[in-house]
Design a protein around this motif. Structure first.
Motif, short mmCIF file in Angstrom:
data_model
loop_
_atom_site.label_atom_id
_atom_site.label_comp_id
_atom_site.label_asym_id
_atom_site.label_seq_id
_atom_site.Cartn_x
_atom_site.Cartn_y
_atom_site.Cartn_z
N GLY A 33 -4.15 -2.51 -3.84
CA GLY A 33 -2.81 -2.12 -4.15
C GLY A 33 -2.07 -3.40 -3.38
N VAL A 34 -2.13 -3.14 -1.95
CA VAL A 34 -1.43 -3.98 -1.32
C VAL A 34 -1.68 -5.67 -1.71
CG1 VAL A 34 -0.98 -4.64 1.17
CG2 VAL A 34 -1.03 -2.36 0.62
N ILE A 35 -2.99 -5.74 -1.96
CA ILE A 35 -3.06 -7.38 -2.29
C ILE A 35 -2.45 -7.77 -3.65
CG2 ILE A 35 -4.98 -8.72 -3.14
CD1 ILE A 35 -6.92 -7.28 -1.02
N VAL A 36 -2.35 -6.60 -4.43
CA VAL A 36 -1.80 -7.30 -5.83
C VAL A 36 -0.18 -7.15 -5.46
CG1 VAL A 36 -1.24 -6.11 -8.01
CG2 VAL A 36 -3.45 -5.82 -7.24
N VAL A 37 0.42 -6.71 -4.86
CA VAL A 37 1.99 -6.56 -4.51
C VAL A 37 2.23 -7.85 -3.80
CG1 VAL A 37 3.87 -5.42 -3.41
CG2 VAL A 37 2.41 -4.32 -5.06
N THR A 38 1.48 -8.16 -2.55
CA THR A 38 1.89 -8.98 -1.63
C THR A 38 1.29 -10.30 -1.61
OG1 THR A 38 0.26 -8.47 0.03
CG2 THR A 38 2.13 -7.23 0.31
N ARG A 39 0.21 -10.44 -2.41
CA ARG A 39 -0.68 -11.42 -2.59
C ARG A 39 -1.45 -11.87 -1.35
NH1 ARG A 39 2.50 -15.42 -6.90
NH2 ARG A 39 2.94 -13.82 -8.36
N ALA A 40 -1.26 -10.94 -0.40
CA ALA A 40 -1.83 -11.27 1.05
C ALA A 40 -3.35 -10.73 0.76
CB ALA A 40 -1.28 -10.43 2.02
N SER A 41 -4.35 -11.43 1.23
CA SER A 41 -5.71 -10.80 1.11
C SER A 41 -6.48 -11.48 2.47
CB SER A 41 -6.43 -11.22 -0.38
OG SER A 41 -6.72 -12.67 -0.37
N MET A 47 -4.33 -11.16 5.33
CA MET A 47 -4.57 -9.95 5.47
C MET A 47 -5.81 -9.61 6.42
SD MET A 47 -5.49 -6.73 3.03
CE MET A 47 -3.93 -6.67 2.28
N GLN A 48 -5.74 -8.71 7.47
CA GLN A 48 -6.55 -8.41 8.36
C GLN A 48 -7.07 -6.95 7.98
OE1 GLN A 48 -6.36 -9.10 12.30
NE2 GLN A 48 -8.34 -8.28 13.00
N LEU A 49 -8.19 -6.70 7.47
CA LEU A 49 -8.50 -5.27 7.50
C LEU A 49 -9.13 -4.67 8.71
CD1 LEU A 49 -10.86 -5.62 4.18
CD2 LEU A 49 -8.15 -5.09 4.33
N LEU A 50 -8.46 -3.56 9.13
CA LEU A 50 -8.98 -2.77 10.40
C LEU A 50 -9.47 -1.43 9.98
CD1 LEU A 50 -5.48 -3.37 11.97
CD2 LEU A 50 -7.45 -4.92 12.50
N PRO A 51 -10.80 -1.03 10.60
CA PRO A 51 -11.28 -0.09 10.11
C PRO A 51 -10.85 1.30 10.79
CG PRO A 51 -12.58 -1.18 11.60
CD PRO A 51 -11.50 -2.03 11.37
N TYR A 52 -9.55 1.50 10.54
CA TYR A 52 -8.99 2.76 11.21
C TYR A 52 -9.10 3.92 10.23
CZ TYR A 52 -6.86 -0.57 14.33
OH TYR A 52 -6.54 -1.65 15.20
#
Length: 162
Positions: A33-41, A47-52
């Motif tokens: 969802g964040v990718i769709v809205v921000t176009r950050a991936s 975008m950096q994915l953090l496994p929290y």
């Protein structure tokens, strides 16, 4: 979450490409969802994915350096079920209620200071590995004995069978 952060940071991703960076604290459906809205991936390196395992993200305006961490409100799921109790499933109650809930019932947020801004490569870069002849992109090459090599060739990561 992403729409809220973009509004708070004064970024319209539809009009201002590559102006927002996201540290996403969960790599599952919330990241989509964040990718769709921000176009950050992760693929455009915004975008950096953090496994929290958290439903949270830190959104950074790359022009101003302002950062905002947004997370789900601890009670939002229970509030959603109370607001929309006439549906067949809890998931459907969440889906319907989240469209109606005020930001302060759905989200928690705080301004955040980052020690350094994320480094975004703005210039395309590629070289040819002196060993295998393949292109190496994004400054991932290494130099060994004055030869430009890809990391697998430099470290003998694997041998190709012929």
């Amino acid at each position: 979450m992403a729409r809220f952060a973009c509004i708070q940071l004064g970024v319209d991703p539809a009009l201002q490409r590559k102006k927002i960076f996201v540290y996403m604290e969960n790599g599952h459906c919330i990241a989509d969802g964040v990718i769709v809205v921000t176009r950050a991936s992760p693929t455009n390196q915004l975008m950096q994915l953090l496994p929290y395992g958290k439903m949270a993200g830190t959104f950074v305006n790359l022009d101003t350096g302002q950062a905002l961490r947004v997370r789900e409100h601890p009670s939002c799921r229970e509030i959603a079920v109370e607001l929309v109790s006439n549906v067949s499933s809890v998931w459907k109650a969440h889906l319907d209620a989240y469209q109606l809930m005020a930001d302060d019932l759905l989200l928690c947020w705080e301004k955040t200071e980052l020690p350094t801004l994320p480094r975004i490569p703005h210039v395309k870069h590629k070289v040819i590995c002196d060993e295998c002849g393949e292109y190496v992109h994004e400054h991932c090459e290494v130099e060994v004995d004055e030869r430009v090599l890809c990391k697998p060739c430099a470290a003998f990561a694997y041998a190709l069978l012929s």
